[in-house]
Scaffold this motif. Structure first.
Motif, PDB file in Angstrom:
ATOM      1  N   VAL A 245       1.198  -1.053  -0.269  1.00  0.00           N
ATOM      2  CA  VAL A 245      -0.191  -0.166  -0.109  1.00  0.00           C
ATOM      3  C   VAL A 245       0.663   1.637   0.241  1.00  0.00           C
ATOM      4  CG1 VAL A 245      -1.804   1.463   1.127  1.00  0.00           C
ATOM      5  CG2 VAL A 245      -2.186  -1.149   1.118  1.00  0.00           C
ATOM      6  N   LEU A 246       0.416   2.027  -1.261  1.00  0.00           N
ATOM      7  CA  LEU A 246       1.604   3.342  -1.267  1.00  0.00           C
ATOM      8  C   LEU A 246       0.817   4.091  -0.209  1.00  0.00           C
ATOM      9  CD1 LEU A 246       3.623   5.551  -2.486  1.00  0.00           C
ATOM     10  CD2 LEU A 246       1.087   6.291  -3.900  1.00  0.00           C
ATOM     11  N   SER A 247       1.170   4.295   1.225  1.00  0.00           N
ATOM     12  CA  SER A 247       0.806   5.066   2.247  1.00  0.00           C
ATOM     13  C   SER A 247       1.396   6.801   2.079  1.00  0.00           C
ATOM     14  CB  SER A 247       1.427   4.744   3.561  1.00  0.00           C
ATOM     15  OG  SER A 247       2.843   4.510   3.708  1.00  0.00           O
ATOM     16  N   TYR A 248       2.408   7.123   1.577  1.00  0.00           N
ATOM     17  CA  TYR A 248       3.112   7.859   1.690  1.00  0.00           C
ATOM     18  C   TYR A 248       3.708   8.559   0.019  1.00  0.00           C
ATOM     19  CZ  TYR A 248       4.854  12.574   3.633  1.00  0.00           C
ATOM     20  OH  TYR A 248       5.525  13.851   3.335  1.00  0.00           O
ATOM     21  N   HIS A 249       3.207   9.859   0.275  1.00  0.00           N
ATOM     22  CA  HIS A 249       4.742  10.545  -1.244  1.00  0.00           C
ATOM     23  C   HIS A 249       4.470  11.719  -1.167  1.00  0.00           C
ATOM     24  CE1 HIS A 249       5.809  10.699  -5.012  1.00  0.00           C
ATOM     25  NE2 HIS A 249       5.818  10.262  -5.139  1.00  0.00           N
ATOM     26  N   GLY A 250       5.769  11.824  -1.031  1.00  0.00           N
ATOM     27  CA  GLY A 250       6.045  13.604  -0.466  1.00  0.00           C
ATOM     28  C   GLY A 250       5.891  14.060  -1.346  1.00  0.00           C
ATOM     29  N   ALA A 251       6.066  13.981  -2.580  1.00  0.00           N
ATOM     30  CA  ALA A 251       5.738  14.272  -3.482  1.00  0.00           C
ATOM     31  C   ALA A 251       4.165  14.818  -4.712  1.00  0.00           C
ATOM     32  CB  ALA A 251       6.835  14.006  -5.146  1.00  0.00           C
ATOM     33  N   TYR A 252       3.556  14.112  -4.467  1.00  0.00           N
ATOM     34  CA  TYR A 252       1.905  13.851  -5.092  1.00  0.00           C
ATOM     35  C   TYR A 252       1.473  14.192  -3.757  1.00  0.00           C
ATOM     36  CZ  TYR A 252       4.368  11.565  -8.980  1.00  0.00           C
ATOM     37  OH  TYR A 252       5.397  11.505  -9.479  1.00  0.00           O
ATOM     38  N   GLU A 253       1.716  13.749  -2.542  1.00  0.00           N
ATOM     39  CA  GLU A 253       0.709  15.499  -1.513  1.00  0.00           C
ATOM     40  C   GLU A 253      -0.355  13.538  -1.118  1.00  0.00           C
ATOM     41  OE1 GLU A 253      -1.209  18.105  -2.517  1.00  0.00           O
ATOM     42  OE2 GLU A 253       0.736  20.122  -1.949  1.00  0.00           O
ATOM     43  N   VAL A 254       0.159  12.775  -1.214  1.00  0.00           N
ATOM     44  CA  VAL A 254      -0.532  11.561  -0.687  1.00  0.00           C
ATOM     45  C   VAL A 254       0.147  10.681   0.439  1.00  0.00           C
ATOM     46  CG1 VAL A 254      -1.186   9.006  -1.709  1.00  0.00           C
ATOM     47  CG2 VAL A 254      -0.550  11.095  -3.472  1.00  0.00           C
ATOM     48  N   ASP A 255      -0.732  11.413   1.546  1.00  0.00           N
ATOM     49  CA  ASP A 255      -1.079  11.259   2.200  1.00  0.00           C
ATOM     50  C   ASP A 255      -1.959   9.687   3.558  1.00  0.00           C
ATOM     51  OD1 ASP A 255       0.219  11.527   5.390  1.00  0.00           O
ATOM     52  OD2 ASP A 255       0.010  12.946   6.010  1.00  0.00           O
ATOM     53  N   LEU A 256      -1.250   8.561   3.648  1.00  0.00           N
ATOM     54  CA  LEU A 256      -2.659   7.532   4.583  1.00  0.00           C
ATOM     55  C   LEU A 256      -1.899   6.489   4.657  1.00  0.00           C
ATOM     56  CD1 LEU A 256      -3.789   5.844   0.105  1.00  0.00           C
ATOM     57  CD2 LEU A 256      -4.965   7.824   1.610  1.00  0.00           C
ATOM     58  N   LYS A 257      -1.424   7.369   5.992  1.00  0.00           N
ATOM     59  CA  LYS A 257      -0.696   6.766   6.585  1.00  0.00           C
ATOM     60  C   LYS A 257      -1.482   6.388   7.883  1.00  0.00           C
ATOM     61  CE  LYS A 257       2.650  10.352   7.462  1.00  0.00           C
ATOM     62  NZ  LYS A 257       2.776  10.886   6.627  1.00  0.00           N
ATOM     63  N   ASP A 258      -2.434   7.327   8.096  1.00  0.00           N
ATOM     64  CA  ASP A 258      -3.545   6.432   9.336  1.00  0.00           C
ATOM     65  C   ASP A 258      -4.031   6.327   8.379  1.00  0.00           C
ATOM     66  OD1 ASP A 258      -2.180   9.069  10.853  1.00  0.00           O
ATOM     67  OD2 ASP A 258      -3.701  10.414  10.320  1.00  0.00           O
ATOM     68  N   THR A 259      -4.378   6.152   7.427  1.00  0.00           N
ATOM     69  CA  THR A 259      -5.463   5.272   7.491  1.00  0.00           C
ATOM     70  C   THR A 259      -5.329   3.324   6.660  1.00  0.00           C
ATOM     71  OG1 THR A 259      -6.265   6.292   5.627  1.00  0.00           O
ATOM     72  CG2 THR A 259      -6.959   4.374   4.912  1.00  0.00           C
ATOM     73  N   VAL A 260      -3.995   3.027   6.852  1.00  0.00           N
ATOM     74  CA  VAL A 260      -2.675   1.903   6.663  1.00  0.00           C
ATOM     75  C   VAL A 260      -2.727   1.504   8.530  1.00  0.00           C
ATOM     76  CG1 VAL A 260      -1.699   2.301   4.358  1.00  0.00           C
ATOM     77  CG2 VAL A 260      -0.615   3.118   7.332  1.00  0.00           C
ATOM     78  N   LYS A 261      -3.187   2.732   9.289  1.00  0.00           N
ATOM     79  CA  LYS A 261      -2.667   1.808  10.236  1.00  0.00           C
ATOM     80  C   LYS A 261      -3.563   0.954  10.517  1.00  0.00           C
ATOM     81  CE  LYS A 261      -0.631   6.201  12.432  1.00  0.00           C
ATOM     82  NZ  LYS A 261      -0.889   7.465  13.411  1.00  0.00           N
ATOM     83  N   ASN A 262      -5.428  -0.024  10.447  1.00  0.00           N
ATOM     84  CA  ASN A 262      -6.108  -0.402  10.260  1.00  0.00           C
ATOM     85  C   ASN A 262      -5.931  -1.128   9.789  1.00  0.00           C
ATOM     86  OD1 ASN A 262      -7.700   2.232  11.529  1.00  0.00           O
ATOM     87  ND2 ASN A 262      -7.837   3.061   9.661  1.00  0.00           N
ATOM     88  N   PHE A 263      -4.598  -1.817   8.994  1.00  0.00           N
ATOM     89  CA  PHE A 263      -4.071  -2.659   8.014  1.00  0.00           C
ATOM     90  C   PHE A 263      -2.901  -3.525   9.578  1.00  0.00           C
ATOM     91  CE2 PHE A 263      -4.659  -0.717   4.171  1.00  0.00           C
ATOM     92  CZ  PHE A 263      -6.366  -0.639   4.556  1.00  0.00           C
ATOM     93  N   THR A 264      -2.658  -4.450   8.860  1.00  0.00           N
ATOM     94  CA  THR A 264      -2.071  -5.241  10.054  1.00  0.00           C
ATOM     95  C   THR A 264      -0.834  -5.599   9.005  1.00  0.00           C
ATOM     96  OG1 THR A 264      -3.358  -6.855  11.042  1.00  0.00           O
ATOM     97  CG2 THR A 264      -1.110  -7.329  10.907  1.00  0.00           C
ATOM     98  N   LEU A 265       0.014  -5.291   9.558  1.00  0.00           N
ATOM     99  CA  LEU A 265       1.964  -4.774   8.399  1.00  0.00           C
ATOM    100  C   LEU A 265       2.765  -5.676   9.141  1.00  0.00           C
ATOM    101  CD1 LEU A 265       0.923  -1.177   8.164  1.00  0.00           C
ATOM    102  CD2 LEU A 265       0.454  -2.507   6.600  1.00  0.00           C
ATOM    103  N   ASP A 266       3.160  -5.832   8.556  1.00  0.00           N
ATOM    104  CA  ASP A 266       5.086  -6.971   8.619  1.00  0.00           C
ATOM    105  C   ASP A 266       5.930  -6.393   7.629  1.00  0.00           C
ATOM    106  OD1 ASP A 266       4.712  -7.701   5.843  1.00  0.00           O
ATOM    107  OD2 ASP A 266       4.705  -9.631   6.657  1.00  0.00           O
ATOM    108  N   ALA A 267       6.004  -4.979   7.529  1.00  0.00           N
ATOM    109  CA  ALA A 267       7.146  -4.888   6.042  1.00  0.00           C
ATOM    110  C   ALA A 267       6.797  -2.975   6.103  1.00  0.00           C
ATOM    111  CB  ALA A 267       7.397  -4.891   4.909  1.00  0.00           C
TER     112      ALA A 267
END
Length: 212
Positions: free
Chosen positions: A60-82
């Motif tokens: 999941v692309l959770s953040y992109h500093g150039a395109y102003e994409v910021d989904l870091k809070d959204t992915v906190k709802n997922f279980t992540l391992d990398a």
């Protein structure tokens, strides 16, 4: 006897002369490495997170500093391992860091870093932490660190250190106490991993950095 002595002297001189260019290259690599590390607070970033136990593998692309994409809070709802973090400026990738952890058991943590100059890896670092949760008589964590120095896609030197720590918070302190050892039969495997990583990022469109 004199011939043996002369041969020994010539061998020592040859090895010394051969080693000087390598040491100069290593020093130059360390300077470039430090310049990148000092510039990281001002770099743009791309962050991808891998969703645990998803088939097929899902990033999941959770953040992109150039395109102003910021989904870091959204992915906190997922279980992540990398997690993959790409640092870049002026349209050039300067560093990629890949972290993987053993969820939910917490038996290991792995980190790989790759530093770039003119789209080539000139330095890479790997760290592997193995955790012992069942035997209190042994250290909690065993750590292996590897450092690789490259020039023109050829490895110049590989350094390795192994140590133990009683807690995760003391890993950095124990690392500073432990000495690096030169690995005589150094490997290009880590360089191949880094090149495959950036190839994968580009092929999936994550490194579309034109104009940034």
């Amino acid at each position: 006897m004199k011939k043996q002595f002369l041969s020994l002297v010539l061998t020592m001189v040859f090895n010394t002369c051969l080693g000087q260019p390598i040491e100069s290259d290593i020093q130059e690599i360390r300077i470039k490495y430090q310049n990148i590390e000092d510039s990281l607070p001002h770099a743009k970033r791309i962050i991808l997170n891998r969703v645990f136990d998803n088939v097929p593998e899902l990033w999941v692309l959770s953040y992109h500093g150039a395109y102003e994409v910021d989904l870091k809070d959204t992915v906190k709802n997922f279980t992540l391992d990398a997690e993959i973090t790409v640092f870049f400026w002026n349209g050039k990738v300067k560093k990629i860091e890949v972290s993987k952890w053993d969820w939910p058991d917490g038996n290991f943590f792995r980190k790989n870093q790759f530093h770039f100059d003119q789209e080539r890896i000139f330095f890479s670092y790997s760290e592997y932490q193995s955790y012992n949760h069942f035997n209190n008589s042994k250290p909690l964590v065993s750590v292996t660190e590897e450092r690789y120095y490259y020039k023109n896609d050829q490895i110049l030197r590989q350094l390795s250190k192994k140590f133990s720590a009683r807690s995760g918070n003391s890993i950095k302190e124990e690392s500073l106490k432990s000495e690096n050892k030169i690995v005589p039969n150094h490997s290009t495997e880590h360089l191949q991993v880094g090149n495959e990583m950036i190839k994968w990022l580009r092929s999936n469109g994550y490194l579309d950095l034109d104009g940034y």
